[in-house]
Design a protein around this motif. Sequence first.
Motif, PDB file in Angstrom:
ATOM      1  N   ARG A 121       0.818  -1.219   0.000  1.00 27.10           N
ATOM      2  CA  ARG A 121       0.000   0.000   0.000  1.00 27.10           C
ATOM      3  C   ARG A 121       0.854   1.272   0.000  1.00 27.10           C
ATOM      4  O   ARG A 121       0.359   2.366   0.253  1.00 27.10           O
ATOM      5  CB  ARG A 121      -0.948   0.012   1.217  1.00 27.10           C
ATOM      6  N   GLY A 122       2.156   1.132  -0.235  1.00 31.34           N
ATOM      7  CA  GLY A 122       3.023   2.309  -0.385  1.00 31.34           C
ATOM      8  C   GLY A 122       3.441   2.953   0.923  1.00 31.34           C
ATOM      9  O   GLY A 122       3.865   4.107   0.943  1.00 31.34           O
ATOM     10  N   ASN A 151      -5.247  -1.868   4.724  1.00 30.92           N
ATOM     11  CA  ASN A 151      -6.034  -1.131   3.728  1.00 30.92           C
ATOM     12  C   ASN A 151      -6.745   0.067   4.376  1.00 30.92           C
ATOM     13  O   ASN A 151      -6.817   1.146   3.787  1.00 30.92           O
ATOM     14  CB  ASN A 151      -7.028  -2.064   3.039  1.00 30.92           C
ATOM     15  N   HIS A 152      -7.235  -0.140   5.597  1.00 24.60           N
ATOM     16  CA  HIS A 152      -7.880   0.985   6.287  1.00 24.60           C
ATOM     17  C   HIS A 152      -6.860   2.029   6.718  1.00 24.60           C
ATOM     18  O   HIS A 152      -7.122   3.232   6.661  1.00 24.60           O
ATOM     19  CB  HIS A 152      -8.709   0.474   7.473  1.00 24.60           C
ATOM     20  N   LEU A 191      -4.621   7.456   6.231  1.00 25.03           N
ATOM     21  CA  LEU A 191      -3.465   8.344   6.064  1.00 25.03           C
ATOM     22  C   LEU A 191      -3.564   9.171   4.789  1.00 25.03           C
ATOM     23  O   LEU A 191      -2.967  10.239   4.684  1.00 25.03           O
ATOM     24  CB  LEU A 191      -2.159   7.529   6.071  1.00 25.03           C
ATOM     25  N   ASP A 192      -4.296   8.655   3.800  1.00 23.46           N
ATOM     26  CA  ASP A 192      -4.477   9.404   2.551  1.00 23.46           C
ATOM     27  C   ASP A 192      -5.888   9.145   2.025  1.00 23.46           C
ATOM     28  O   ASP A 192      -6.128   8.181   1.305  1.00 23.46           O
ATOM     29  CB  ASP A 192      -3.435   8.948   1.513  1.00 23.46           C
ATOM     30  N   PRO A 193      -6.835  10.011   2.400  1.00 26.93           N
ATOM     31  CA  PRO A 193      -8.242   9.788   2.049  1.00 26.93           C
ATOM     32  C   PRO A 193      -8.486   9.762   0.536  1.00 26.93           C
ATOM     33  O   PRO A 193      -9.561   9.337   0.096  1.00 26.93           O
ATOM     34  CB  PRO A 193      -8.966  10.972   2.705  1.00 26.93           C
ATOM     35  N   ASP A 194      -7.506  10.184  -0.263  1.00 24.03           N
ATOM     36  CA  ASP A 194      -7.696  10.104  -1.719  1.00 24.03           C
ATOM     37  C   ASP A 194      -7.539   8.677  -2.235  1.00 24.03           C
ATOM     38  O   ASP A 194      -7.910   8.378  -3.375  1.00 24.03           O
ATOM     39  CB  ASP A 194      -6.676  10.994  -2.450  1.00 24.03           C
ATOM     40  N   LEU A 195      -6.965   7.808  -1.422  1.00 26.76           N
ATOM     41  CA  LEU A 195      -6.802   6.412  -1.847  1.00 26.76           C
ATOM     42  C   LEU A 195      -8.124   5.673  -1.715  1.00 26.76           C
ATOM     43  O   LEU A 195      -9.011   6.069  -0.954  1.00 26.76           O
ATOM     44  CB  LEU A 195      -5.750   5.710  -0.985  1.00 26.76           C
ATOM     45  N   THR A 196      -8.242   4.564  -2.440  1.00 27.43           N
ATOM     46  CA  THR A 196      -9.424   3.719  -2.276  1.00 27.43           C
ATOM     47  C   THR A 196      -9.098   2.607  -1.287  1.00 27.43           C
ATOM     48  O   THR A 196      -7.946   2.207  -1.150  1.00 27.43           O
ATOM     49  CB  THR A 196      -9.840   3.076  -3.611  1.00 27.43           C
TER      50      THR A 196
END
Length: 330
Positions: free
Chosen positions: A30-31, A309-310, A315-320
Motif C-alpha cells: 500500500r506504499g 487497507n484501512h 493516512l491518505d483519504p484520496d486512496l481507495t
Amino acid sequence: MAAPPSISTDVLIVGAGPTGLYGAYYAGFRGLSTVVVDVLPALGGQVTALYPEKEIRDVAAIPAIRGRDFVSALEAQAAAFDPTYLLGRQAVRLTHSDGEPVVTLDDGTVVRARAVVLTAGIGTPTPRPLPCGDEWAGTALSYFVVDPAVHTDRDVVIVGGGDSALDWADALGSIARSVTLVHRRAAFRGHAATLARVRAGSTSIHVDTEVVRLDGDLESGTLAKVTLRGRNGDETVVAADHVIAALGFISDLGPLRDWGLELKGRSVTVDRSMRTNLPRVYAAGDLTGYDGKVKLMSVGFGEVATAMNHVAVDLDPDLTLFPGHSTDGV
Ligand SMILES: Cc1cc2nc3c(=O)[nH]c(=O)nc-3n(C[C@H](O)[C@H](O)[C@H](O)COP(=O)(O)OP(=O)(O)OC[C@H]3O[C@@H](n4cnc5c(N)ncnc54)[C@H](O)[C@@H]3O)c2cc1C
C-alpha cells in the motif's frame, strides 16, 4: 546527555510474528514505510519460539511447510518493501502527539508513526528459566534456537520434555558433535513420532534428571561441561559448548495492558476495520478478540490485510480502500 534515538515511519507494527510479517508486506504493497518491533531476537513469533521444526499444513496454497521455512518465506515476501526491523526491543509506552501515535521502546528509542498496527499475539513471551546457570544467559545458555547452523560440530545440551526440546534435539542431531537431552521427568510430553526419531538417533537421553551446574570460562562465555543430577543423586558430567533451555514460555500482554486499549482478558477489542478504541491504533492476529474469532494464522493474515487497507485510506483519504490486484504489479 544525548537525546534518545528517534525514528519516523508511516506504520509501526508491534510484533514480528506471522501476522506482523505479512503486515509488513501489506503495508509496503500500500506504499507505506514500515518499522517492525519485536521483543524476541528473531522474526516469527510463536512459530520461531515454539515450533520452528514442525510442519504447518493449513495455510492456503502451501500443502506443508516447516515452521522455520514459513517464517523465512514471510520475511522474503516483506523484503520487497524493505521494512526496518528492531528486534530484541519491547514496545513499552504509547502516547499521541498531534493525533499521531508515539511509541517508546525499552531501550529508549522513540518511534513516531502515522499509525500503529498491534500484532503482539499472546504478548511478550518470557522463557521459563533454567534453575541454575543464569549467568550464562546470552552466551552459552539460550532459550531458543535462532539459527541451528551455529551449533554445527558443537556439544549441545538441550533441557526440556516438550515439543520444542524434542524438535531441537531432532534438528541438531545431524549437525551437532553431540546432543544430550535432559528432562526432569520420566515421560516426554512432545510428539511420539519426534521422540521416536530422537531415540533412533545418536542423542544421549537423560530422564528423571536435572542440570545442576554449568562450568567453563564465564568471562569469555566459553562453556566446557555441564553437571547433571539424577533423581537418585548420582551426578554425570557431560561435555558442553552450549545449553538450550526449552522449558516453555510464559506470555503476558505486559506493558500493552497500560496503553488504554479496550481489552477482554488477553484480547484487544477491534471493530470490523481492525481499529482499536485508540486513535490510529489497529490490531490483528492472535491479539484480537471478537465474537466468533478463530485464532489461526490464516485469520490473522486476513485481519492484517484489512487493517493495512484501512490505515492506507486513513493516512491518505484520496486512496481507495480496495488496493487493486497484486497481479497488476502494483
Ligand atoms: C505448537 C503450536 C502449533 C501451532 N500450529 C498452528 C498451525 O498449524 N496453523 C495455524 O494457523 N496456527 C498454528 N498455531 C497458532 C499460530 O502460531 C498463531 O496463530 C500465530 O503465531 C499468531 O501470529 P501473530 O503474529 O498474531 O502472533 P505471535 O506469533 O504470538 O507473535 C506476536 C509477536 O509479538 C511480540 N510482542 C508481543 N508484545 C510485544 C511488545 N510489547 N513489544 C515488542 N514485541 C512484542 C512477541 O514477542 C511475538 O514475537 C500454533 C501454535 C502453537 C503454539
